[in-house]
Scaffold this active site. Structure first.
Site, mmCIF file in Angstrom:
data_model
loop_
_atom_site.group_PDB
_atom_site.id
_atom_site.type_symbol
_atom_site.label_atom_id
_atom_site.label_comp_id
_atom_site.label_asym_id
_atom_site.label_seq_id
_atom_site.Cartn_x
_atom_site.Cartn_y
_atom_site.Cartn_z
ATOM 1 N N CYS A 86 0.833 -1.213 0.000
ATOM 2 C CA CYS A 86 0.000 0.000 0.000
ATOM 3 C C CYS A 86 0.872 1.270 0.000
ATOM 4 O O CYS A 86 1.520 1.558 -1.000
ATOM 5 C CB CYS A 86 -0.977 -0.036 1.163
ATOM 6 N N HIS A 175 -3.693 -5.097 0.649
ATOM 7 C CA HIS A 175 -3.157 -5.612 1.916
ATOM 8 C C HIS A 175 -3.201 -7.153 1.945
ATOM 9 O O HIS A 175 -4.231 -7.723 2.297
ATOM 10 C CB HIS A 175 -3.960 -5.047 3.095
ATOM 11 N N GLU A 177 -1.913 -8.992 4.096
ATOM 12 C CA GLU A 177 -1.889 -9.460 5.490
ATOM 13 C C GLU A 177 -3.273 -9.606 6.100
ATOM 14 O O GLU A 177 -3.426 -10.245 7.135
ATOM 15 C CB GLU A 177 -1.019 -8.526 6.342
#
Ligand code: XMP
Length: 519
Positions: A86, A175, A177
């Protein structure tokens, strides 16, 4: 106290994303050590030969507001693989000649992306050349940096995944994660194993031995004290020190009178009798209730409890003489300063009283063996240390205890009633196999009396509130959806068994807007 820092690791440079800790957790879940460092603090010397890869996190800033995020640029010139996520993707792009500006169409939430080319980073990441990822950005890369190629695009951002395979630089606008991104963990795994070529080195079994060794070398032959609350963190710290230094450890357990029913008995049975730890049990029930008399303001309650706790702790610690160290259960999330990146202070909601870290005056050196671990890792470590599953899976319990579950003034009578109600509720959850599905549950006693009718007689008694929530980390929460039969059963059990309660309500608010505790 630290971990074995000679471990190979992935260094995460934090630019203030709310997900930075998640990146570190995902990497550790994959069996590799990862460390987070604030972008303002990272220096090119930190990039030694244990660093096998660097991840630049997301963040709330704009790349063109350069003054707000100054960092040592040399870290990204070190010929070490880099993954920018990002904001990190935008920094990497800008640094190597790309351009970033505000997007016409911001992307928040789930977005479909399309594969354009392949590379190691996306091995097994796409299904039929497409996948869904979680985005949260207002700016975007609109000119590709030199030597990079486009690996995937979304409808609104052409450079969603980019790669310079020669230098092992990768950028993703989304993202990976967060669990909403399909196969996000595959992408992270590709980066750390296929690109950084890191070996698996992170297991709590190994760390147990490392930590015990380190404690021994830190404290030598000196006495260590530890404030034990019976909760997961302080219990794991106590057991770790017990294994390392045995009888040189002194745990001080203060019964504030605001604990759950039979809590003190359980703590004594576990630590003194079963684990054979030196335990100093301080019954301070009367002192606490006296100090809390007529106090109804939640913040005042917290402050009184916190101060009194320190006073009692210090009193007993002094009696031990020649104590040099204080052990406490500081966890990794307590250390990371990611929230201060923007300079904003999160507004104070409640002054949490945690027993650890308080006696500053005592001039003791700190032993903080858990300070590089996340809560779920602490739980795993506890199991490695032979603490019972029951102890490890206990719901969190706040430092000020039942005081913040009795809004208004606290009396002995109210504490007694509440302990009973809470006991029946928690027992019912365990008996029905629900306890481990719920993150935290408790009963509270509201300072209101209402009218009821029992056996043809009018009653005028307290209102009991039940709260049960699901959560990942206590930061956000939702109420647990019970079957009617369960809630009906527990409500009659409480009203029928406890004199003083004639009505039960169930709290159906989430956090936010409510908090988990009432005060
Ligand atoms: P809230 O009520 O802020 O609670 O949504 C989030 C989590 O923190 C616990 N909590 C505390 N823990 N001292 C503690 O050690 C405190 O003063 C305190 N207040 C809340 C709460 O039980 C929940 O798990």
């Amino acid at each position: 106290m630290s971990l074995d820092l000679s471990l190979d690791k992935i260094l995460i440079v934090d630019f203030g994303s709310q997900f930075t800790q998640l990146i570190a957790r995902r990497i550790r879940e994959l069996g590799v050590f990862s460390e987070i460092i604030n972008h303002k603090k990272v220096k090119s010397n930190d990039i030694d030969n244990t660093v096998k890869g660097i991840i630049l996190s997301g963040g709330p800033l704009n790349v063109y507001e350069i003054k707000k995020y100054s960092f040592d640029k040399k870290i990204i010139e070190k010929k070490i693989p880099i993954l920018g996520i990002c904001f990190g993707h935008q920094i990497l792009s800008k640094f190597y000649g790309g351009k970033v500006k505000q997007s016409k169409n911001r992307e928040f939430g789930l977005v479909n992306i399309q594969k354009k080319k392949t590379c190691l980073l996306v091995k097994n990441f796409f299904k039929k050349n497409r996948t869904k990822v979680w985005m949260s950005h207002a700016d975007q890369v609109f000119k590709l940096p030199k030597n990079f190629k486009v690996i995937a695009s979304s409808q609104n951002s052409k450079f969603t995944i980019i790669a310079d395979e020669t230098r092992n630089f990768y950028g993703v606008q989304f993202h990976p994660e967060v669990t909403h991104t399909d196969n996000g963990k595959v992408l992270i795994s590709n980066f750390i194993f296929l690109i950084c070529k890191t070996k698996k080195n992170w297991s709590l079994k190994n760390q147990k031995f490392e930590l015990i060794k380190e404690i021994k070398s830190q404290v030598g032959n000196n006495k260590v004290i530890c404030a034990l609350s019976g909760g997961v963190d302080s219990s794991v710290v106590a057991q770790l020190l017990n294994k390392a230094i045995g009888k040189k450890l002194y745990c001080i357990f203060v019964n504030t009178g605001l604990l759950r029913k039979n809590e003190e008995k359980q703590v004594i049975a576990t630590f003194k009798k079963k684990l054979r730890i030196n335990l100093i049990y301080v019954n301070a029930e009367k002192e606490f209730i006296k100090n809390l008399k007529n106090i109804s303001d939640p913040e005042k309650k917290r402050k009184i409890i916190g101060k009194l706790f320190i006073k009692i702790f210090e009193r007993y610690a002094k009696k031990l003489k020649n104590v040099k160290f204080l052990a406490q259960g500081t966890l990794y999330p307590d250390l990371i300063e990611s929230k201060s990146v923007t300079g904003s202070q999160t507004s104070k909601i409640k002054s949490h009283h945690n027993v650890g870290g308080l006696p500053k005056k005592m001039n003791l050196k700190l032993v903080e063996p858990l300070k590089f671990l996340f809560k779920d890792e602490v739980r795993k470590l506890g199991l490695e240390l032979n603490l019972s599953k029951e102890m490890i899976k206990r719901h969190p319990f706040p430092g000020p205890g039942l005081a913040i579950r009795i809004p208004g003034v606290i009396t002995n009578e109210k504490i007694k009633i509440l302990k009973e109600a809470d006991f029946y509720f928690i027992k019912a959850l365990k008996d029905h196999g629900l306890y481990n599905k719920i993150w935290q549950a408790y009963a509270a006693l509201l300072p209101i009396k209402t009218v009821g009718v029992m056996g043809d007689n009018r009653t005028y008694e307290y209102l009991c509130l039940l709260r049960a929530i699901t959560s990942e980390d206590g930061m956000t929460a939702d109420f647990y959806y019970f079957k009617k039969s369960f809630i009906q059963m527990i409500s009659s059990k409480i009203v029928n068994s406890i004199r003083g309660i004639n009505r039960v309500v169930y709290d159906v608010t989430s956090k936010p807007p409510s908090t988990i505790e009432l005060e």
